[in-house]
Each structure stands twice: as C-alpha cells, then as structure tokens.
Design an enzyme around this catalytic site. Structure first.
Site, PDB file in Angstrom:
ATOM      1  N   LYS A 119       8.995  24.484   3.961  1.00  0.00           N
ATOM      2  CA  LYS A 119       8.918  23.176   4.866  1.00  0.00           C
ATOM      3  C   LYS A 119      10.186  23.120   5.975  1.00  0.00           C
ATOM      4  O   LYS A 119      10.037  22.529   7.170  1.00  0.00           O
ATOM      5  CB  LYS A 119       8.837  21.929   4.160  1.00  0.00           C
ATOM      6  N   GLU A 203      13.731  13.125   5.033  1.00  0.00           N
ATOM      7  CA  GLU A 203      12.846  13.001   6.386  1.00  0.00           C
ATOM      8  C   GLU A 203      12.735  11.318   6.355  1.00  0.00           C
ATOM      9  O   GLU A 203      12.832  10.546   5.458  1.00  0.00           O
ATOM     10  CB  GLU A 203      11.570  13.148   6.162  1.00  0.00           C
ATOM     11  N   HIS A 238      -0.479  10.661  -1.579  1.00  0.00           N
ATOM     12  CA  HIS A 238      -0.362  11.615  -0.538  1.00  0.00           C
ATOM     13  C   HIS A 238      -1.480  12.597  -0.430  1.00  0.00           C
ATOM     14  O   HIS A 238      -1.250  13.764   0.268  1.00  0.00           O
ATOM     15  CB  HIS A 238       1.039  12.155  -0.564  1.00  0.00           C
ATOM     16  N   ARG A 295      -4.216  28.438   6.027  1.00  0.00           N
ATOM     17  CA  ARG A 295      -5.452  28.827   5.225  1.00  0.00           C
ATOM     18  C   ARG A 295      -6.417  27.992   5.598  1.00  0.00           C
ATOM     19  O   ARG A 295      -6.232  26.956   6.554  1.00  0.00           O
ATOM     20  CB  ARG A 295      -4.964  28.461   3.505  1.00  0.00           C
TER      21      ARG A 295
HETATM   22  P1  ADP Z   1       2.262  18.214   0.852  1.00  0.00           P
HETATM   23  O1  ADP Z   1       2.474  19.495   1.536  1.00  0.00           O
HETATM   24  O2  ADP Z   1       2.865  18.080  -0.312  1.00  0.00           O
HETATM   25  O3  ADP Z   1       0.898  17.843   1.222  1.00  0.00           O
HETATM   26  P2  ADP Z   1       2.992  16.941   3.331  1.00  0.00           P
HETATM   27  O4  ADP Z   1       4.120  17.005   4.170  1.00  0.00           O
HETATM   28  O5  ADP Z   1       2.070  17.657   4.107  1.00  0.00           O
HETATM   29  O6  ADP Z   1       3.018  17.280   1.817  1.00  0.00           O
HETATM   30  O7  ADP Z   1       2.611  15.105   3.272  1.00  0.00           O
HETATM   31  C1  ADP Z   1       1.863  14.734   2.771  1.00  0.00           C
HETATM   32  C2  ADP Z   1       1.597  13.193   2.910  1.00  0.00           C
HETATM   33  O8  ADP Z   1       2.687  12.605   2.734  1.00  0.00           O
HETATM   34  C3  ADP Z   1       1.301  12.949   4.454  1.00  0.00           C
HETATM   35  O9  ADP Z   1      -0.009  13.101   4.821  1.00  0.00           O
HETATM   36  C4  ADP Z   1       1.725  11.588   4.470  1.00  0.00           C
HETATM   37  O10 ADP Z   1       1.067  10.738   3.872  1.00  0.00           O
HETATM   38  C5  ADP Z   1       3.106  11.555   3.633  1.00  0.00           C
HETATM   39  N1  ADP Z   1       4.182  11.698   4.450  1.00  0.00           N
HETATM   40  C6  ADP Z   1       4.696  12.999   4.524  1.00  0.00           C
HETATM   41  N2  ADP Z   1       6.010  12.900   5.259  1.00  0.00           N
HETATM   42  C7  ADP Z   1       6.118  11.621   5.511  1.00  0.00           C
HETATM   43  C8  ADP Z   1       6.729  10.658   6.379  1.00  0.00           C
HETATM   44  N3  ADP Z   1       8.032  11.437   6.758  1.00  0.00           N
HETATM   45  N4  ADP Z   1       6.667   9.340   6.416  1.00  0.00           N
HETATM   46  C9  ADP Z   1       5.790   8.998   6.125  1.00  0.00           C
HETATM   47  N5  ADP Z   1       4.683   9.640   5.135  1.00  0.00           N
HETATM   48  C10 ADP Z   1       4.893  10.966   5.105  1.00  0.00           C
END
Ligand code: ADP
Length: 510
Positions: A119, A203, A238, A295
């Site tokens: 990431k 973040e 999430h 993917r």
């Molecule tokens: P993973 O790879 O574990 O699925 P992601 O980075 O794709 O993690 O984030 C998954 C979810 O987490 C997002 O769809 C959102 O709901 C929440 N999320 C991630 N980053 C943020 C952020 N900076 N602020 C608010 N919610 C977030």
C-alpha cells in the site's frame, strides 16, 4: 504473438471457480479444478472437466501451497493458471513460479503485483501518476513520539493501516492521542501475524466517505480502458456486502475523471490484465486513491451486467496476448446492477459464520436475475473457508427497477440447514436511505448499530404469523396421525360399510 490457451487450471474453489469454469466452457477451453479433502464433492469439482486432489482441508495445506498447484498444473498439462480472487491471486511469488514453470499466470506481471500489493509503494505510484491520495504519512522507522507528532499533524481521527494489508486486517481507527500508541501496536501485531509484515502507515480518516472503484482492462500492447465504476459503500468491518454499478452519485464527468486517473496509475505500474483501482469519495465528490487490486474482484459481475462484457473471457484473451477488442468510446453503460453477497452467516449475531449442510436450496430466477452460486443442495459449508454461498446479481433498466427485482429475487431464494444473509439484504432493499442512494461506508453501523436487521413491517409480520400457524397445524396433525395407528384408528362410516360389504361378498363366494 497470440497463443491460444487450451487448458486452464483453476487455483480456487466455490463460486469463483464455477464462474471461471463457465468462461472456459464458453471459450472451448478445458478446465481443471483442484480440491481439498472437504471439497471432494464440491460444485466446482463436479463442474470442471477434470479435478485433482491437492491436500487436507486447511487452505495452508491445499489451496495456498504453491508447489502442489504448480505440480498439478504440470501433471495435467494446463497451459495457464487462473487464481480467481483471494488465496494466491495477489501473491507475486506464486505468479513468478508459474512463469518459471512455463505456465501462464492469468493476471498482471509479478513485479506489478508486488508494487501495487504494497500500500505504501502503491500510494507513491499514485502520487507520481498525479492521483489525489488521502493525506497520510509513512511512519516506518519513527519512534512513538515522532509517529504521534505525525498523527497530530494529519489531525485525529487517523487510520493506522498495514502496508501489506488486505481484507480489512491491520487497520485501526484512532480518535484521540491517548489511544494512539496502543492502536499502533495492535495494528502492527495483527499485520505481522496476518501478512508476515508489521509495517504500518497513517492516513487521515475520512468520516463518511463512499467507496467507489474503477474496473480497468489493460493488454500487452499498451492499451488500457476503464469500464465504469462500482459503488461498494455498504460494508461491515471494512468489507463489502452489497455493490452496484453505476454509482448513484457518479456523473458522466466524474466517471471520466476517475476513469482517467485509474488508467493513469495502471500505465505507471505497467499493468496488464483486469484490475480495480479503488477510491474514497468525499461528500463534496472529491476522490482519493485508496489501492489497486491486481485481480478479478468478487463484485465484477455488476460491471459485466452493465457493460455486457465477460471479464473472465477478457482476462483470458489478454493472457493469450491478444489486443483489446474495444476502445474507450465503445464502452457504454446500460441500466443498473446490484450484487448481494449471500453468506452462511447470522447477521443478528454480528455475522458469525453458520457452517453445516444445505438441506434446502432453491435459487431465484426471472428477468434480470443472475446467481453465481458455489454450492448445490446438500453441499457443505465448511469451517475452513470464507462462508460465501453465492452472489445474487440483478440487472434492471434503472436503479429503482433493480432494487425491486433484487427484493423479488431475495424473496424467492431459499436456504435451509444454515443461516444466511438473505433476510439482511431484504432489510437493506427496504431501507429508505439505501433506496435514495444516500450511502457511505458507515451506512450499516449508523443505520443498524445493534445488528438489528429484523425491522418487520405489518405485511411481513402477517405472513410470518400465517407460516407459524401452518407449521404448528401440520406438526399437530403429524402427532395425531402417528398416535392413531391403523389398528385403533376410528374408521369413518363409509370405510366401515365398505369393509363389511366386501367381507360379506367374500363369504358368499366361498
Ligand atoms: P483492505 O485492503 O484491507 O480492504 P482498503 O485500503 O481497501 O483496505 O480499505 C478498506 C475499507 O476501509 C474502505 O473501503 C473504507 O471503508 C475503509 N477505509 C480505508 N481507508 C480509509 C480512510 N482513509 N478513511 C476512511 N475509511 C477508510
């Protein structure tokens, strides 16, 4: 140079394995399934042209063992491996080993998977490609005091995220300074045990964003297009549970902006194959890069329904080295599609898995309905894997019609023997905010803080009362019938008369 693939080994199970087998069949390509001990009689095994045992039920001893899968591919002379999603789909060293064994890996190049799977590196790549990212900070190598200073600088609430993360693991929302050190530690520990990588970064936590992602296709000839967006804001912990395309808030102009951003990062990363660029979208519709999934996504069918493309077939064509058959202007979105993930879970108990045998299973059909099912009647939902039963994907000419059809399809769906999320989805289809398209990633926790998904209206209550009354009536009758055996059951007058009469005739004939 294009080279036709003749046989694909599917390194996965459940609905996605079945989905890939179907694409193989459409293309006239032979399919080889792999299975673990508890999947001996699974649907994907019955569907495939060939099936090979790869080890005991735990995925670490079967679906995740690189060597066993590659050896099986070699043995059955598969020229390609499709990893599906999950398991080995985003594992660069597995992709590398496939290539070393002379087997096509249906996905991006290993170096692209490696770059975008991290990431932090993905954030850097996005920044270089000119994409907006959520304000954040790499805190690698910093002591606690400096990390806290970085968090204060970003402004609480902050999100601690695992660099090697996925599936919502290694993520902690920190609302205030005093909780920071503890959250940092627990996120790093969780990341270390889940991914073998304890690196975390910070973040800014957006309070009520939408999750909107762009599907892309990129070939080996430098062509890359975007296939519209998917809104995946209905999430728990999430993780997505309902997805749709198009998003109720994305305008033509925003789609183009986000689409171009997605293509731009794909080009910077040398992307080849089908992929997804995820964004968070704020209330003012400004969007921020989140991550790239290298993917096929679980929710890919909603894109298929509105674009008319078959993404698995496209993945195969790209892997064969063929140029894309479409340019950006060819991609038109038609109608609306919604996907409900049907899990064997108890929504009222915080979605705990409900394993066992499917003693009853009837899938819905009718206009606009597609069910990508991983099970059959009497299938087992094992404890070893994700308890997904199927995906219900529904298409309609607009969002309203799609919601109505989804509700109808959910009402037709019958699952017995295990609990399911069907009732949960029905509740969402009746939720006013959902119907209005007023969504955010916090939708479920705000609307249903106590996991109370049983807001039964009068009509449903009436039907439920009738069902209970009928059930107890039938059960009572069963008890009466079993108590009154044929010897002592009082026969009705007609039966007695007939018996006496036939006895008389019998005697007379002697
Ligand atoms: P993973 O790879 O574990 O699925 P992601 O980075 O794709 O993690 O984030 C998954 C979810 O987490 C997002 O769809 C959102 O709901 C929440 N999320 C991630 N980053 C943020 C952020 N900076 N602020 C608010 N919610 C977030």
């Amino acid at each position: 140079m294009t080279e036709k693939i003749k046989k694909i080994l599917i390194a996965n199970r459940g609905e996605i394995a079945v989905r890939i087998i179907r694409a193989c069949r459409d293309l006239g390509i032979e399919s080889a399934a792999v299975y673990s001990e508890c999947d001996k009689t699974a649907y994907h095994v019955r569907m495939a042209d060939e099936a090979y045992y790869i080890g005991p039920s735990p995925s670490t001893e079967s679906y995740l063992v690189h060597e066993r899968i590659i050896e099986t591919a070699r043995k059955c002379k598969a020229d390609a491996v499709h990893p599906g999603y999950g398991f080995l789909a985003e594992n660069p060293s597995f992709a590398e080993k496939c290539l070393e064994a002379g087997i096509i890996f249906i996905g991006p190049k290993p170096e692209t998977i490696r770059l975008l799977g991290d990431k932090l590196l993905a954030r850097d790549t996005a920044l270089k490609a000119g994409l907006p990212v959520v304000p954040g900070r790499d805190i690698g190598g910093l002591d606690i005091a400096s990390a806290l200073a970085a968090a204060t600088d970003i402004g609480f609430p902050v999100l601690v995220k695992a660099a090697g993360g996925g599936g919502g693991k290694g993520m902690r929302v920190v609302t205030s300074e005093d909780l920071f050190a503890e959250s940092l530690k627990s996120a790093a520990n969780e990341a270390a045990s889940a991914f073998g990588d304890s690196r975390v970064f910070l973040e800014k936590y957006l309070p009520r964003p939408r999750h909107i992602e762009i599907q892309i296709l990129a070939d080996t000839h430098g062509n890359c297009i975007y296939l519209g967006e998917r809104e995946c804001s209905i999430q728990r912990r999430h993780q997505k549970v309902i997805e749709e395309s198009p998003s109720p808030v994305v305008t033509e102009a925003l789609r183009e902006q986000m689409g171009r951003a997605a293509v731009s990062i794909a080009r910077s990363a040398g992307y080849v194959g089908a992929g997804t660029v995820e964004f968070l979208v704020d209330h003012d519709l400004s969007f921020y890069f989140l991550e790239v999934n290298t993917r096929l996504q679980v929710e890919h069918p909603v894109t298929e329904m509105v674009t008319g493309l078959d993404l698995v077939k496209e993945q195969v064509f790209i892997a064969e080295g063929a140029p894309l058959k479409y340019i950006q202007e060819d991609i038109k979105l038609l109608g609306h599609a919604i996907e409900c993930r049907i899990y064997a879970e108890k929504p009222e108990e915080g979605f705990v898995p409900s394993t066992g045998t499917l003693t009853h299973y009837r899938i819905p059909a009718g206009p606009g309905v597609r069910v990508d099912s991983g099970v059959l009647l009497n299938s087992q939902i094992p404890i070893f894997y994700d308890p997904m039963i199927a995906k219900l994907i529904v298409w309609g000419k607009d969002r309203r019609e799609t919601i109505d059809r989804t509700r109808r399809a959910l009402q037709e769906y019958r699952v017995g023997g295990v609990d399911s999320t069907i009732g949960f989805h029905l509740t969402i289809m009746d939720n006013e905010k959902f119907i209005r398209g007023d969504l955010s990633t916090r939708f479920l926790e705000e609307e249903y803080p106590d996991n109370d998904y049983h807001r039964l209206d009068g009509e449903v209550l009436e039907k439920a009362a009738i069902a209970v009354a009928l059930d107890s009536f039938i059960n009572e009758r069963k008890i009466i019938l079993s108590q009154t055996s044929s010897h002592n059951r009082p026969a009705c007058g007609w039966v007695t008369y007939h018996r006496k009469n036939s006895l008389r005739q019998f005697r007379g004939s002697r």
